[in-house]
Structure formats: C-alpha cells, structure tokens
Design a protein around this motif. Structure first.
Motif, PDB file in Angstrom:
ATOM      1  N   PHE A   1       1.041  -1.276   0.085  1.00 12.92           N
ATOM      2  CA  PHE A   1      -0.011  -0.140   0.059  1.00 12.92           C
ATOM      3  C   PHE A   1       0.905   1.628  -0.427  1.00 12.92           C
TER       4      PHE A   1
ATOM      5  N   TYR B   1      -4.160  -1.414 -10.083  1.00 17.47           N
ATOM      6  CA  TYR B   1      -5.583  -1.743  -9.403  1.00 17.47           C
ATOM      7  C   TYR B   1      -5.980  -3.132  -8.864  1.00 17.47           C
TER       8      TYR B   1
ATOM      9  N   SER C   1      -6.676  -5.104  -5.553  1.00 15.11           N
ATOM     10  CA  SER C   1      -7.740  -5.563  -4.625  1.00 15.11           C
ATOM     11  C   SER C   1      -6.907  -6.540  -4.370  1.00 15.11           C
TER      12      SER C   1
ATOM     13  N   ALA D   1      -5.961  -5.547  -0.781  1.00 16.97           N
ATOM     14  CA  ALA D   1      -6.710  -5.169  -0.190  1.00 16.97           C
ATOM     15  C   ALA D   1      -8.037  -6.664   0.399  1.00 16.97           C
TER      16      ALA D   1
ATOM     17  N   ASP E   1     -10.043  -7.005   3.931  1.00 22.76           N
ATOM     18  CA  ASP E   1     -11.090  -5.865   3.624  1.00 22.76           C
ATOM     19  C   ASP E   1     -11.553  -6.218   1.871  1.00 22.76           C
TER      20      ASP E   1
ATOM     21  N   GLU F   1     -14.430  -4.473   1.184  1.00 17.65           N
ATOM     22  CA  GLU F   1     -14.783  -3.233   0.147  1.00 17.65           C
ATOM     23  C   GLU F   1     -13.827  -2.401  -0.511  1.00 17.65           C
ATOM     24  N   LEU F   2     -12.696  -2.079   0.567  1.00 19.52           N
ATOM     25  CA  LEU F   2     -11.917  -1.589  -0.718  1.00 19.52           C
ATOM     26  C   LEU F   2     -11.632  -2.849  -1.356  1.00 19.52           C
TER      27      LEU F   2
ATOM     28  N   SER G   1     -14.169  -1.355  -3.862  1.00 19.10           N
ATOM     29  CA  SER G   1     -13.622  -0.317  -4.623  1.00 19.10           C
ATOM     30  C   SER G   1     -13.397   0.390  -5.442  1.00 19.10           C
ATOM     31  N   LEU G   2     -12.040   0.045  -5.272  1.00 16.72           N
ATOM     32  CA  LEU G   2     -11.304  -0.160  -6.023  1.00 16.72           C
ATOM     33  C   LEU G   2     -11.414  -0.019  -7.478  1.00 16.72           C
TER      34      LEU G   2
ATOM     35  N   GLN H   1     -13.259   2.703  -9.123  1.00 20.63           N
ATOM     36  CA  GLN H   1     -12.515   3.064  -9.203  1.00 20.63           C
ATOM     37  C   GLN H   1     -12.171   3.202 -10.530  1.00 20.63           C
TER      38      GLN H   1
END
Length: 509
Positions: A157, A175, A179, A182, A187, A189-190, A193-194, A197
């Motif tokens: 990260f 990405y 991912s 994450a 995680d 959810e993160l 979300s990526l 994006q």
C-alpha cells in the motif's frame, strides 16, 4: 563521394575505390545488356543512348549505391549503440533485476532494489511499480500462520501511494494487484471500491480484477455484496467463469438463499461443460443440507412444466424447486449407451435454450452477411419468407456427389426425395443447389431438366446465385434451433457438423 571516402582509413579508401571501379564495369555491362534486351524493340536508333552517357549514368548509380551502403552501415551502428545505451540506463537495469525477482518470487530483494532506486533518485515507471505491487500481493513461503505477512501488505500500500505521488498513471494490472492486497488484509470492501475506481479512470476491468473482492465477500459470508460484484461484472460485460459461479453458489448455499442456488446452478449448466471437483463438492453440500429438503412446492402446474421443458430445449423446466424431502446424492457413471449406472434411466439429448438460440442465430446472420453478397443474402431471406416453412432441407451437392468420382447424379437426389416423401408425405422439402449445378453439366440432360423444373414449380428448389456459397445458405436453413432468425422456416436439416466447418468461431453446444 570523395568526402565520404576521405573519412575512412587509407586501406579502406583504397579497397573502397577498387570496389567502385569494379562496380562501374559490372553495372555498365549489366545496363547495356538490360538496355538492348528490354528497350531495343520499342526504341528507334535515334533514341538509343551513347555508351558514354550510359557509362556516366552507371558511374552515378554506383556512387549513389556506395553512399547508401555507408549510410546504412552508419545507421545500423548508431541504432545498435542507442539500443545498448538504453539497456544500460539505471531504469533498464532496475527493470531487469525486478523481472528476476518476479520470476523467483523474491519480494524481499525487490523491496531492497526499490529502496535503493529511490535513494539514488532513479525514476520508476508503471512497469516497475506493477512488479513491486504484484510481489507484495503474492503469497510467499515466509508468510505467517494466517497466510499473510502484514509487513509485506503494508509495504504494498505504501508503494501504491508513492506511485500516485510520482504521478505515474495506474493501469488495470495496478488496480488488480492492489485489490489483491486489500483482499489479503480481509478488506473486500476496499478491493471492490478499487474496481469501481477503474471506470472513473477510463480503465475496463477484467475477470481477474473482480476475483479478490468476490472471493473476499464469499469467505466472509457476505452474500448480498457478492451479488453486487456479480451485477457489476454483468454491467461491464465481464462474463463469470466456473470459479466465480462456484463461489457465488457456495455463499448462496451457506446463507440458505435457495432461489439464488437454483439460478446459479442453471448458469453453471449453460456455461460450464464439466464442473470441477470443487464445484461438485459445493453442489453435494447443498443437496445434502436440511434446507434443500425443506424448499420446493408440493403442488405445481404440470402443463407449465411440460411447456417449460419444451421451450427450454429439454432437460430443465425453469419453474423452480418442485417437491419436498431429502435428496439422494450419489456419484455414478454413464455407460456408452447413455444409461445412468445408479438410477437406470437413459439420458436424452437436450438443445440450447431460447436465449442461447437467439444469440446464436444473430451471430450466424451477422457472419453470413459478411461472407455473402448482401443483395444475394437479402434475396434469399425474401424467397424463404415467400416459400417457407420447410420441414426437411437437403444439401443437394453432397447428395448428388455421394459415391460418385466425377459425375453429378440427380437420380440420387431424386431417390432421397422420394423416400422422404414416402415416409412423411406431409413434410415439405427444400433442396439447396448452386446455380451452376442447375444450369450446366448433367442438368442439361432432358430427364434432369424436367426433374429440376418440377422441383422449381413446387417451390422445393433454391439455387444459390453466382458468388454465393451453397454450404452457407444450407447452414442458415439448418434448423430453427440454430437459425431462429428465419422465424421457423426450417425445422429439420441434415449434416450437423456443417456449422463447425463453416463458422468455427461459433461454439456449438
């Protein structure tokens, strides 16, 4: 020419001058022979050039050729030197070393190289960052007992953040790797979300992009979020494969969502030819569960079920779970005749469902429109609408040439037509032949001519025009299940392998 030679060493200049003189002599003679061979017949004596002028032209030609040779050698040398210089830049050396780390899975050495590059102000590009992120997101041998190394994940990260600070634009691989980081940190959810994006940055996600988020939600038992990932995939035109469908089936079974289990099993049925051992275990788990024994209706509309089976091509009805009680789950084999060794029932052939049929037919029409002349294709469709529907379609060329070395036999076609009419007098037949078969050769024989005319009067013969492919037209008439765009104008056809031969890009089921 003299300027270029003067740049060379004395020995090279001497050799090069000999080469030029030798070239002048060869070229002079060559041009003389060429001239008299190709031009003498078309030129008058007044138009012939003198040997002196030809020698001047040859000398000029050899000078230009020599300059071109020198220029090419100079360019080759400069290109090689430039390539060598690029390979020896700090960025290129770093790329090579990171490739070695990626090959060996050595993320520790890759991080050391990263820190060293930053200390030496080496500019990292997209490729460097993606290798580093990939190594940080990959599971290594020295991971902790829970399967992941928090230090490695945190460093990943941190590298992704530095990538943004350096204004290096991320791509799909970037990405996807983040991912995975994450998801490794539990995680999902993160991770999801990526993926969202990516669309904001004009990047199209791939199937691998969704895996971390989907698997993360499944492991946590978050069924609704997993279904949201599935919906996002559909919106972006990314079809799931067995791994994704099996994960969705697993979470649906665990949270006792029987309607989703039913849907996903049919999605597996239509897209996966043979399930893996893991998927089979998930299915066995569902049918062995208490929930599977509870769901289902005890009374149902038999007519609707029969219609559903008929419209679905057989093998399934689409009416949901029917009946209640425990399922008997066994593993069995099917023998060569299609009989199940457990229940003794014989398997039946099933067709593709209506949606697949429509998609296949549209693909066939599109490909046929490209292969055929557009006017001919439209003319055929109009003819079909006027003269159809047909129950039996015959490939006249194959029938007429069967067991024939050279001659085309209309008698063989006639025998098949007569036999079919004896078997089913009410069936409407269509014979497809190329126009050349109908107008030339054996077609000129009086008996064959009368036979062709009788087929034409009955609307039982379609002759494909010049420039069209009779095999292509025959394939379009093949079967309403395989060519639905003809709206039922053909219900029975021969030679099923023709589809694969004509259109190998279309997958037949």
């Amino acid at each position: 020419m003299l300027c270029r030679v003067s740049l060379l060493s004395p020995k090279t200049s001497l050799l090069f001058s000999h080469f030029c003189k030798s070239s002048n002599t060869i070229l002079f003679r060559s041009k003389c022979i060429n001239y008299y061979r190709h031009s003498h017949s078309s030129m008058t004596k007044n138009q012939l050039k003198s040997p002196i002028s030809m020698a001047r032209e040859a000398a000029h030609f050899s000078t230009a050729s020599a300059e071109a040779v020198l220029q090419n050698s100079t360019d080759l040398g400069s290109r090689a030197s430039r390539k060598k210089a690029r390979m020896e830049t700090p960025e290129a050396i770093l790329r090579w070393k990171l490739d070695c780390c990626s090959k060996n899975g050595d993320w520790v050495e890759a991080l050391r190289l990263y820190n060293e590059a930053r200390a030496n102000n080496i500019q990292l590009n997209e490729y460097h960052y993606n290798i580093l992120l990939y190594l940080c997101s990959s599971k290594s041998d020295d991971s902790k007992e829970d399967g992941e190394d928090p230090v490695r994940l945190d460093k990943g990260f941190e590298i992704f953040k530095q990538m943004g600070i350096d204004n290096v634009a991320p791509n799909e691989a970037t990405y996807t790797n983040v991912s995975r980081l994450a998801a490794a940190k539990k995680d999902p959810e993160l991770a999801f979300s990526l993926i969202r994006q990516m669309k904001d940055h004009g990047i199209i996600p791939k199937l691998r992009s969704y895996g971390p988020a989907l698997q993360g939600f499944v492991e946590k038992g978050m069924a609704d979020e997993a279904y949201e990932v599935d919906s996002h995939m559909a919106d972006n035109g990314v079809p799931p494969e067995e791994t994704e469908l099996s994960a969705l089936l697993k979470v649906s079974s665990e949270v006792k969502r029987e309607e989703k289990v039913y849907e996903l099993m049919h999605r597996l049925r239509t897209s996966v030819r043979q399930v893996s051992e893991e998927t089979a275990a998930v299915m066995e788990g569902w049918f062995s569960s208490s929930r599977a024994a509870e769901v289902g209706v005890e009374k149902w509309n038999v007519v609707k079920v029969k219609i559903g089976v008929l419209e679905g091509g057989g093998g399934w009805h689409g009416q949901g779970w029917l009946g209640k009680g425990n399922w008997r789950v066994e593993r069995t084999r099917i023998n060569e005749t299609g009989i199940c060794q457990s229940c003794g029932e014989k398997l039946v052939c099933i067709d593709i469902d209506p949606k697949e049929t429509e998609n296949f037919a549209e693909s066939v029409a599109k490909l046929a429109g490209k292969r055929e002349i557009k006017a001919n294709f439209i003319r055929f469709q109009e003819w079909l609408q006027r003269n159809g529907p047909f129950d039996v379609v015959l490939d006249g060329a194959n029938l007429g040439l069967a067991n024939q070395k050279y001659n085309f036999s209309f008698a063989q076609i006639k025998r098949v037509v007569n036999q079919l009419r004896e078997i089913s007098p009410s069936k409407k037949l269509l014979i497809v032949l190329h126009r050349s078969r109908v107008t030339g050769g054996p077609a000129q024989h009086p008996n064959n001519k009368r036979l062709i005319e009788s087929w034409q009067r009955a609307g039982a013969l379609y002759s494909t025009p010049q420039g069209s492919d009779d095999d292509c037209i025959f394939m379009l008439l093949r079967d309403v299940k395989y060519a639905i765009f003809v709206r039922g104008y053909a219900r029975l056809a021969l030679q099923v392998d023709l589809v694969n031969r004509m259109f190998p890009s279309l997958q037949m089921k």
